[in-house]
Design a protein around this motif. Structure first.
Motif, PDB file in Angstrom:
ATOM      1  N   ILE A  36       0.860  -1.185   0.000  1.00  0.00           N
ATOM      2  CA  ILE A  36       0.000   0.000   0.000  1.00  0.00           C
ATOM      3  C   ILE A  36       0.896   1.235   0.000  1.00  0.00           C
ATOM      4  O   ILE A  36       1.485   1.584   1.022  1.00  0.00           O
ATOM      5  N   PRO A  37       1.058   1.907  -1.135  1.00  0.00           N
ATOM      6  CA  PRO A  37       1.892   3.115  -1.159  1.00  0.00           C
ATOM      7  C   PRO A  37       1.218   4.260  -0.403  1.00  0.00           C
ATOM      8  O   PRO A  37       0.007   4.255  -0.169  1.00  0.00           O
ATOM      9  N   ALA A  38       2.014   5.250   0.013  1.00  0.00           N
ATOM     10  CA  ALA A  38       1.475   6.447   0.653  1.00  0.00           C
ATOM     11  C   ALA A  38       0.554   7.164  -0.336  1.00  0.00           C
ATOM     12  O   ALA A  38       0.893   7.315  -1.506  1.00  0.00           O
ATOM     13  N   SER A  68      -1.718   8.787   4.110  1.00  0.00           N
ATOM     14  CA  SER A  68      -1.268   7.592   4.827  1.00  0.00           C
ATOM     15  C   SER A  68       0.248   7.441   4.716  1.00  0.00           C
ATOM     16  O   SER A  68       0.906   8.097   3.916  1.00  0.00           O
ATOM     17  N   HIS A  69       0.785   6.529   5.522  1.00  0.00           N
ATOM     18  CA  HIS A  69       2.158   6.086   5.379  1.00  0.00           C
ATOM     19  C   HIS A  69       2.206   4.895   4.429  1.00  0.00           C
ATOM     20  O   HIS A  69       1.219   4.178   4.262  1.00  0.00           O
ATOM     21  N   ALA A 460       6.480   1.835  -3.100  1.00  0.00           N
ATOM     22  CA  ALA A 460       5.323   0.945  -3.102  1.00  0.00           C
ATOM     23  C   ALA A 460       5.810  -0.500  -3.156  1.00  0.00           C
ATOM     24  O   ALA A 460       6.694  -0.840  -3.938  1.00  0.00           O
ATOM     25  N   GLY A 461       5.237  -1.336  -2.308  1.00  0.00           N
ATOM     26  CA  GLY A 461       5.722  -2.701  -2.196  1.00  0.00           C
ATOM     27  C   GLY A 461       5.606  -3.491  -3.489  1.00  0.00           C
ATOM     28  O   GLY A 461       6.332  -4.455  -3.703  1.00  0.00           O
ATOM     29  N   ASN A 462       4.674  -3.115  -4.365  1.00  0.00           N
ATOM     30  CA  ASN A 462       4.509  -3.868  -5.601  1.00  0.00           C
ATOM     31  C   ASN A 462       5.262  -3.220  -6.756  1.00  0.00           C
ATOM     32  O   ASN A 462       5.141  -3.662  -7.895  1.00  0.00           O
TER      33      ASN A 462
END
Length: 860
Positions: A36-38, A68-69, A460-462
């Motif tokens: 989930i990116p900021a 968000s973070h 971003a994790g992806n």
């Protein structure tokens, strides 16, 4: 007739915006992957709901205008949503039937995420290593991080305390007034540019060392969020001052949503010394809700002395507990959210330390007894204004850090024993019946302008590809002024009947009874571009490449005058420029909560030029086959190779991190001592290797019990013999360094601690904490036959420290009693005795004697 709803009602009607997915609610105790990116908070909560299969209910008014973070990695749902909301002033409350509702909350004052009861923390968040916010267990590098809560629990008040907790980090005293050289993994040098980067947030403050007597000034431990120790070269992203690693003192960020207070008071009593006390408070409050926050802190401490000054002839007491110290620090920071994308954060950090006398004593006079003829006070202060500007450009963020570091230090030293020893060949350090005194007054000044502009992609994790690019500029001016004032006209005739100062040195003193005067100015400029790119080859395998290209220019001007210099005043100058290239390569593999990685990185520090030494050093130079010191010395560099692993086991009850390393260091800048005259010069002394490992383990075997162990091994030695010139009348060259000799750091370091806490009433718990820290013996100088070898100071002692603390936590309060150095260890942390001494002229420092105290801490 139906009444038409008002605009306010329309906005308030969907007071509960339901974010849900048509998936069954799953148990949330098992960690799972999140990417989930900021982004705007409402969108982030929707994405969390989709990935976690959890129902989330939030008020539209609460999430408006909030971001968000980033949450990337494997977490329990509870941990992931809490991290998503960190800094927003909101809390996620678990519903009895599953899912969450988001409410206005009261997050803790600490910027680091803190778990609730029975929860596991995702780990300390660090911004070092890769210059982006990441959880420490996700960073593919060897990092030790100490947050505010752990430092309070362990009684950390100074850099020495941090060193004893952190394997691989060494702090060796290099001079009689207490100067220290900090090093990581054996990359240790007490001269030239720093081998370890020292940072307050993003600002470098390290100092170029001059003859072992000009050292760094470290921040006092109070209003800090955490301290990060980055092991291994950090030159790619941090620059030339981080050849062996970097230490970052990270300050808290002002709150935008609620008022918070952190306070600490302490009183203690040292065996054989005066009492000590401290008081500090930090206030964090929003000035405009969610838009402007302010944090201010003030702290002061009086440290009682424990060394007595006595007469060298009669032993009569001249002054008791002379080495007291008074410190203070002030910090203010304002966080201004100018828009949803732009944040401006100006801050100022001021620190002032005053020491009445040095911590040195003469063992021949008795433990903690000094025979110096005068007090030797020290005053050091710095001010650091910084302007941070952060801009959210969508796919990447922009950060600008502009800072100005202004430091001034003043010191008085008693040079009389040194001069008498030099003139008598070590036969004595004072002359009975002669009231000889020599006062050295030194002033050091440092002014650093620095600017860093950094662009960072969304992590971003992806995302397959992430990157950091930046530009750095620094202009540093460092000045050293020394004046030696004495009555040498009285000493010379007493030691050498029939001689005067004029006949002995070739000329008389300067006005004001000055025998030596020096003004030395260093200027260093660094301009660099840097970047780091990471590519996710698979969901688990990631490769990173970094590169820094810099252009450095160094120059100096040195002026010397007085009879100690010779018949005429001296003027020297020199300069050199270099364009270093420092790459870094990293490969990491993430398997669930565990990670393995391999890193190869280059470290570098700029060379320099040598000021000439007085004519009184002619004999020492002749012994080395020289008529003058070399005019310049080159840069040195190293390659570091590291293999590491870290992760959590047993549902987070056990976390481990360890690494193996090998460092090849070439062209080492080192000081070549000229023992008779007390000066020296810098030279490049061959090659060295440092190899070893570090390991850290944290376990929670049962409820309330936390055990920690950290230990490391470092073997740093010269790999080649290094020879100087062949002196006149000799058939062999002088040995400057010997293959196999140590670089002056301990081989073994360890820290073992445990805490047991138990609830004794509602919102009240009692706890007991104990720690043992150990650092093995080491060698201070080269071995026998090497220039500068000193049999008296060759062996540095092993250090042991046992510290205990017991207390009660009730709500926001923590009241505890403690004992430091419980075993009252008196092992020497520093020892000096001239090689030619015929009597017992040694001088030493130890750890502070056994100290018992009380601490009260408040944190809401």
């Amino acid at each position: 007739m139906k009444r038409k709803p008002s605009f306010a009602a329309i906005m308030a009607a969907p007071v509960m915006a339901v974010i849900a997915m048509a998936h069954p609610v799953q148990a949330q105790a098992r960690p799972q992957g999140f990417h989930i990116p900021a982004q705007p908070l409402s969108a982030a909560l929707l994405e969390f709901s989709r990935q976690s299969h959890e129902l989330v209910v939030a008020a539209g008014a609460l999430t408006a205008d909030k971001r968000s973070h980033d949450v990337s990695g494997r977490f329990e749902n509870e941990v992931a949503i809490r991290e998503l909301l960190r800094g927003t002033g909101l809390l996620a409350v678990r519903n009895a039937g599953g899912g969450y509702r988001v409410t206005a909350g009261a997050p803790r004052a600490d910027a680091t995420p803190v778990p609730g009861a029975g929860e596991e923390t995702p780990g300390i968040v660090v911004t070092g290593a890769q210059r982006r916010d990441q959880q420490i267990l996700k960073v593919p590098a060897s990092i030790a991080a100490h947050d505010k809560a752990s430092m309070d629990r362990q009684g950390v008040r100074s850099l020495d305390d941090l060193v004893r907790l952190t394997p691989g980090l060494s702090n060796i005293a290099t001079s009689s007034y207490g100067g220290e050289t900090i090093s990581i993994r054996g990359i240790n040098s007490n001269t030239g540019a720093s081998t370890t980067g020292i940072y307050i947030d993003n600002t470098p403050i390290q100092t170029r060392n001059y003859l072992g007597v000009v050292n760094n000034n470290y921040p006092l431990i109070f209003d800090l969020d955490r301290v990060e120790v980055l092991r291994g070269p950090q030159g790619t992203l941090f620059g030339s001052g981080s050849e062996g690693g970097a230490v970052r003192f990270v300050t808290p960020t002002p709150s935008l949503d609620r008022t918070r207070i952190y306070g600490r008071a302490d009183v203690s009593f040292t065996q054989g010394g005066d009492p000590s006390g401290e008081l500090g408070v930090a206030l964090d409050t929003p000035l405009v809700q969610d838009r402007i926050g302010l944090r201010v802190s003030a702290w002061g401490r009086h440290t009682g002395g424990y060394i007595d000054r006595v007469s060298p002839t009669t032993g009569a007491l001249l002054a008791s507990n002379t080495n007291s110290e008074n410190d203070m620090a002030f910090r203010a920071e304002m966080r201004i959210v100018a828009s949803d994308r732009l944040t401006i954060t100006p801050s100022v950090f001021y620190q002032n330390t005053r020491r009445d006398d040095i911590d040195l004593f003469w063992p021949s006079a008795g433990t903690y007894k000094s025979t110096y003829g005068m007090a030797q006070p020290d005053h050091d202060r710095f001010v650091l204004p910084v302007l941070n500007i952060d801009y959210d450009a969508g796919p990447f963020t922009v950060k600008s850090v502009t800072s100005y570091y202004d430091r001034r230090g003043e010191r008085v030293e008693d040079y009389a024993p040194l001069s008498v020893s030099a003139l008598t060949g070590g036969a004595m350090t004072y002359v009975p019946g002669v009231d000889f005194h020599e006062r050295s007054n030194t002033i050091t000044r440092q002014k650093n302008w620095s600017e860093e502009l950094r662009l960072t992609s969304r992590d971003a994790g992806n995302a397959r590809f992430t990157w950091v690019v930046g530009f750095f500029f620094q202009n540093s001016t460092q000045r050293y002024d020394q004046a030696e004032v004495d009555n040498i006209d009285t000493l010379i005739p007493a030691l050498f009947p029939g001689w005067t100062t004029e006949t002995f040195y070739g000329r008389g003193q300067l006005p004001g009874n000055v025998s030596f005067l020096e003004g030395l100015t260093y200027e260093t400029q660094e301009r660099a571009v840097f970047g780091d790119a990471s590519y996710r080859i698979t969901n688990r395998l990631k490769a990173s490449v970094g590169l820094r290209v810099a252009h450095n220019h160094f120059s100096f001007v040195d002026n010397q005058d007085g009879p100690f210099v010779g018949t005429e005043a001296l003027h020297y100058s020199g300069e050199q420029s270099e364009t270093p290239v420092t790459p870094r390569f990293n490969l990491s593999y993430q398997a669930g909560a565990a990670q393995v990685y391999a890193t190869a990185a280059k470290g570098y520090r700029i060379g320099g030029a040598n000021p000439q030494v007085p004519t009184t050093c002619a004999g020492d130079l002749a012994t080395l086959g020289l008529t003058a010191v070399p005019s310049t010395y080159k840069s040195d560099s190293l390659w570091s190779y590291e293999l590491g692993a870290k992760g959590k086991l047993l549902g987070g009850k056990l976390s481990m991190a360890g690494s193996l390393f090998w460092v090849d260091w070439n062209g080492i800048q080192a000081n070549v001592p000229l023992p008779s005259c007390g000066f020296g010069y810098n030279a490049n002394l061959g090659k060295a290797a440092s190899r070893g490992f570090d390991f850290q383990l944290d376990a929670k075997p049962i409820h309330g019990l936390t055990l920690s162990a950290a230990f490391g091994y470092t073997k740093a030695t010269y790999r080649t013999d290094v020879f100087g010139a062949v002196p006149d009348g000799s058939d062999s060259a002088v040995l400057l360094a010997r293959k196999g000799d140590d670089l002056g750091t301990p081989n073994w370091q360890s820290s073992f601690s445990g805490e047991y806490a138990r609830d004794i009433a509602q919102n009240t718990s009692a706890y007991f904490y104990g720690a043992w820290q150990y650092s093995s013996a080491y060698h201070r100088t080269g071995s026998e036959g090497v220039n500068g070898y000193n049999p008296y100071t060759y062996r540095g002692a092993a250090l042991n420290s046992v510290n205990l603390r017991a207390g009660v936590r009730h709500g926001s309060w923590d009241i505890s009693a403690y004992v430091s150095n419980m075993l009252n260890s008196r092992a020497y942390t520093y020892y000096y005795r001239a090689q030619a001494d015929q009597g017992d002229g040694g001088r030493a420092m130890t750890m502070r004697p056994r100290t018992i105290g009380l601490t009260a801490t408040f944190r809401n």
